[in-house]
Scaffold this motif. Structure first.
Motif, PDB file in Angstrom:
ATOM      1  N   LYS A  99       0.873  -1.167   0.000  1.00 54.96           N
ATOM      2  CA  LYS A  99       0.000   0.000   0.000  1.00 54.96           C
ATOM      3  C   LYS A  99       0.907   1.212   0.000  1.00 54.96           C
ATOM      4  O   LYS A  99       1.737   1.382   0.892  1.00 54.96           O
ATOM      5  N   ARG A 100       0.777   2.040  -1.009  1.00 48.79           N
ATOM      6  CA  ARG A 100       1.655   3.189  -1.162  1.00 48.79           C
ATOM      7  C   ARG A 100       1.409   4.224  -0.069  1.00 48.79           C
ATOM      8  O   ARG A 100       0.298   4.354   0.456  1.00 48.79           O
ATOM      9  N   SER A 101       2.452   4.938   0.250  1.00 51.92           N
ATOM     10  CA  SER A 101       2.369   5.964   1.284  1.00 51.92           C
ATOM     11  C   SER A 101       1.349   7.033   0.906  1.00 51.92           C
ATOM     12  O   SER A 101       1.231   7.417  -0.265  1.00 51.92           O
ATOM     13  N   SER A 102       0.616   7.521   1.896  1.00 49.02           N
ATOM     14  CA  SER A 102      -0.383   8.563   1.650  1.00 49.02           C
ATOM     15  C   SER A 102       0.256   9.912   1.366  1.00 49.02           C
ATOM     16  O   SER A 102      -0.428  10.859   0.969  1.00 49.02           O
ATOM     17  N   THR A 103       1.572  10.024   1.561  1.00 47.55           N
ATOM     18  CA  THR A 103       2.268  11.293   1.324  1.00 47.55           C
ATOM     19  C   THR A 103       2.809  11.415  -0.098  1.00 47.55           C
ATOM     20  O   THR A 103       3.303  12.474  -0.474  1.00 47.55           O
ATOM     21  N   LEU A 104       2.722  10.342  -0.881  1.00 51.98           N
ATOM     22  CA  LEU A 104       3.236  10.395  -2.252  1.00 51.98           C
ATOM     23  C   LEU A 104       2.363  11.278  -3.131  1.00 51.98           C
ATOM     24  O   LEU A 104       1.151  11.387  -2.924  1.00 51.98           O
ATOM     25  N   SER A 105       2.974  11.886  -4.125  1.00 57.66           N
ATOM     26  CA  SER A 105       2.245  12.811  -4.994  1.00 57.66           C
ATOM     27  C   SER A 105       1.377  12.103  -6.025  1.00 57.66           C
ATOM     28  O   SER A 105       0.416  12.674  -6.537  1.00 57.66           O
ATOM     29  N   THR A 106       1.696  10.846  -6.331  1.00 55.39           N
ATOM     30  CA  THR A 106       0.900  10.089  -7.301  1.00 55.39           C
ATOM     31  C   THR A 106       0.486   8.747  -6.710  1.00 55.39           C
ATOM     32  O   THR A 106       1.258   8.089  -6.009  1.00 55.39           O
ATOM     33  N   HIS A 107      -0.745   8.353  -6.985  1.00 54.29           N
ATOM     34  CA  HIS A 107      -1.289   7.055  -6.529  1.00 54.29           C
ATOM     35  C   HIS A 107      -1.131   6.867  -5.015  1.00 54.29           C
ATOM     36  O   HIS A 107      -0.918   5.746  -4.537  1.00 54.29           O
ATOM     37  N   SER A 108      -1.221   7.935  -4.254  1.00 53.26           N
ATOM     38  CA  SER A 108      -1.042   7.839  -2.807  1.00 53.26           C
ATOM     39  C   SER A 108      -2.128   6.959  -2.195  1.00 53.26           C
ATOM     40  O   SER A 108      -3.302   7.033  -2.556  1.00 53.26           O
ATOM     41  N   GLY A 109      -1.707   6.076  -1.296  1.00 55.18           N
ATOM     42  CA  GLY A 109      -2.634   5.207  -0.594  1.00 55.18           C
ATOM     43  C   GLY A 109      -3.178   4.049  -1.401  1.00 55.18           C
ATOM     44  O   GLY A 109      -3.987   3.265  -0.891  1.00 55.18           O
ATOM     45  N   GLU A 110      -2.750   3.897  -2.646  1.00 56.20           N
ATOM     46  CA  GLU A 110      -3.260   2.814  -3.476  1.00 56.20           C
ATOM     47  C   GLU A 110      -2.403   1.556  -3.335  1.00 56.20           C
ATOM     48  O   GLU A 110      -1.247   1.610  -2.947  1.00 56.20           O
ATOM     49  N   VAL A 111      -3.010   0.418  -3.667  1.00 55.03           N
ATOM     50  CA  VAL A 111      -2.294  -0.853  -3.652  1.00 55.03           C
ATOM     51  C   VAL A 111      -1.489  -0.968  -4.945  1.00 55.03           C
ATOM     52  O   VAL A 111      -1.976  -0.637  -6.031  1.00 55.03           O
ATOM     53  N   SER A 112      -0.262  -1.440  -4.820  1.00 49.35           N
ATOM     54  CA  SER A 112       0.584  -1.596  -6.008  1.00 49.35           C
ATOM     55  C   SER A 112       1.519  -2.779  -5.828  1.00 49.35           C
ATOM     56  O   SER A 112       1.629  -3.351  -4.734  1.00 49.35           O
ATOM     57  N   LEU A 113       2.195  -3.120  -6.898  1.00 46.14           N
ATOM     58  CA  LEU A 113       3.273  -4.110  -6.864  1.00 46.14           C
ATOM     59  C   LEU A 113       4.577  -3.370  -6.600  1.00 46.14           C
ATOM     60  O   LEU A 113       4.741  -2.227  -7.027  1.00 46.14           O
ATOM     61  N   PRO A 114       5.534  -3.992  -5.903  1.00 45.29           N
ATOM     62  CA  PRO A 114       6.840  -3.346  -5.745  1.00 45.29           C
ATOM     63  C   PRO A 114       7.461  -3.103  -7.111  1.00 45.29           C
ATOM     64  O   PRO A 114       7.355  -3.931  -8.009  1.00 45.29           O
ATOM     65  N   GLY A 115       8.095  -1.955  -7.280  1.00 50.21           N
ATOM     66  CA  GLY A 115       8.727  -1.665  -8.563  1.00 50.21           C
ATOM     67  C   GLY A 115       8.893  -0.184  -8.784  1.00 50.21           C
ATOM     68  O   GLY A 115       8.532   0.637  -7.936  1.00 50.21           O
ATOM     69  N   GLY A 126      14.635  -7.423 -14.771  1.00 45.18           N
ATOM     70  CA  GLY A 126      14.660  -8.173 -13.516  1.00 45.18           C
ATOM     71  C   GLY A 126      15.417  -7.426 -12.438  1.00 45.18           C
ATOM     72  O   GLY A 126      15.010  -7.397 -11.271  1.00 45.18           O
ATOM     73  N   ILE A 127      16.529  -6.813 -12.818  1.00 47.15           N
ATOM     74  CA  ILE A 127      17.319  -6.048 -11.853  1.00 47.15           C
ATOM     75  C   ILE A 127      16.558  -4.801 -11.425  1.00 47.15           C
ATOM     76  O   ILE A 127      16.567  -4.425 -10.244  1.00 47.15           O
ATOM     77  N   THR A 128      15.875  -4.151 -12.360  1.00 43.73           N
ATOM     78  CA  THR A 128      15.076  -2.976 -12.000  1.00 43.73           C
ATOM     79  C   THR A 128      14.022  -3.344 -10.961  1.00 43.73           C
ATOM     80  O   THR A 128      13.872  -2.669  -9.931  1.00 43.73           O
ATOM     81  N   ALA A 129      13.285  -4.408 -11.216  1.00 42.86           N
ATOM     82  CA  ALA A 129      12.195  -4.806 -10.330  1.00 42.86           C
ATOM     83  C   ALA A 129      12.698  -5.211  -8.949  1.00 42.86           C
ATOM     84  O   ALA A 129      12.136  -4.806  -7.923  1.00 42.86           O
ATOM     85  N   THR A 130      13.759  -6.018  -8.902  1.00 37.16           N
ATOM     86  CA  THR A 130      14.257  -6.478  -7.605  1.00 37.16           C
ATOM     87  C   THR A 130      14.977  -5.364  -6.840  1.00 37.16           C
ATOM     88  O   THR A 130      14.918  -5.307  -5.615  1.00 37.16           O
ATOM     89  N   ARG A 131      15.634  -4.466  -7.573  1.00 40.87           N
ATOM     90  CA  ARG A 131      16.276  -3.326  -6.910  1.00 40.87           C
ATOM     91  C   ARG A 131      15.237  -2.437  -6.237  1.00 40.87           C
ATOM     92  O   ARG A 131      15.388  -2.019  -5.088  1.00 40.87           O
TER      93      ARG A 131
END
Length: 262
Positions: A99-115, A126-131
């Motif tokens: 769940k993204r931080s509510s302080t972010l300027s975009t998509h704040s508070g929304e569910v997302s995949l890490p990346g 693969g390196i981008t996603a895991t990093r």
């Protein structure tokens, strides 16, 4: 930084921690090839180009388009998300979400995949996603075995998002440590739910004169309620279709949704 694309260490761990089902899944996904799409004809390309200029970025975010719908001359910046799968205590396949931080300027508070966005020194998606997963939730790339890359999607900011499927062989080795500047919570959900017509609803959304479906999945764990929707839902539906090798139990697209021919 450790490479998430390096298979030697994670695969070795897989034989120690993974069940036969998880090992078979890894083998299945390693040979997966994203579908190839033909080029759009000139008229279709011009139509889409006009659509991009006239549409809002929010429209793209709501629907979550596969990049095959975009004009071939369109060259968005790259990003990658990690679909990190592991076996739950009951033997079910589960996926890690944030769940993204509510302080972010975009998509704040929304569910997302890490990346996140690719950096110049990233050797592959693969390196981008895991990093990014390590930066956001403290997931050590050495714990993740990258096994597949899905076809790209377009994000709200016209990023070319590559879904990267990885297997977390040893769930107990991962202790989530969310970066508070980016992530408010880390949780996991049953992966198969994205093929089931349960706790799901959809809404019609019009873009470029065509009607599309936006999917919403309601999920409750402990005292927390989450809604997984938009681009994240679209990616997870596609990934679950590939993993389970069957279509969802609901209409994914409107019948008049036009893709290029395969």
């Amino acid at each position: 930084m450790k490479s998430g694309a390096s298979a030697a260490s994670p695969t070795a761990k897989g034989f120690k921690f993974g069940s036969s089902r998880l090992l078979a899944l890894a083998q299945q996904l390693r040979v997966y090839k994203p579908p190839l799409y033909s080029l759009f004809d000139e008229a279709e390309e011009m139509r889409l180009m006009r659509g991009y200029k006239e549409s809002t970025r929010e429209s793209i975010s709501h629907v979550g388009f596969q990049e095959s719908m975009a004009p071939m001359r369109f060259r968005p910046k790259k990003a990658a998300v990690l679909i990190c799968l592991f076996e739950g205590d009951d033997g079910d396949l589960r996926v890690i979400l944030t769940k993204r931080s509510s302080t972010l300027s975009t998509h704040s508070g929304e569910v997302s995949l890490p990346g996140g966005k690719a950096e110049d020194h990233d050797k592959d998606d693969g390196i981008t996603a895991t990093r990014e997963a390590e930066e956001e939730i403290g997931l050590d790339p050495s714990l993740v075995d990258v096994v597949a890359f899905l076809e790209p999607f377009l994000s709200q900011h016209l990023l070319r998002v590559i879904p990267v499927v990885g297997i977390l062989w040893d769930r107990k080795a991962f202790n989530p440590t969310p970066n508070p500047a980016e992530v408010e919570a880390v949780f996991d959900a049953p992966f198969e739910m994205f093929l089931k017509d349960e706790n799901r609803r959809s809404e019609e959304f019009e873009w470029m004169g065509e009607k599309h479906l936006v999917h919403f999945f309601d999920y409750k764990t402990g005292d927390s309620d989450y809604v997984i929707w938009g681009l994240t839902a679209r990616i997870l539906i596609r990934a679950a279709t590939v993993v389970y090798q069957r279509p969802p139990a609901f209409i994914e697209h409107k019948p008049n949704l036009k893709y290029s021919k395969m």
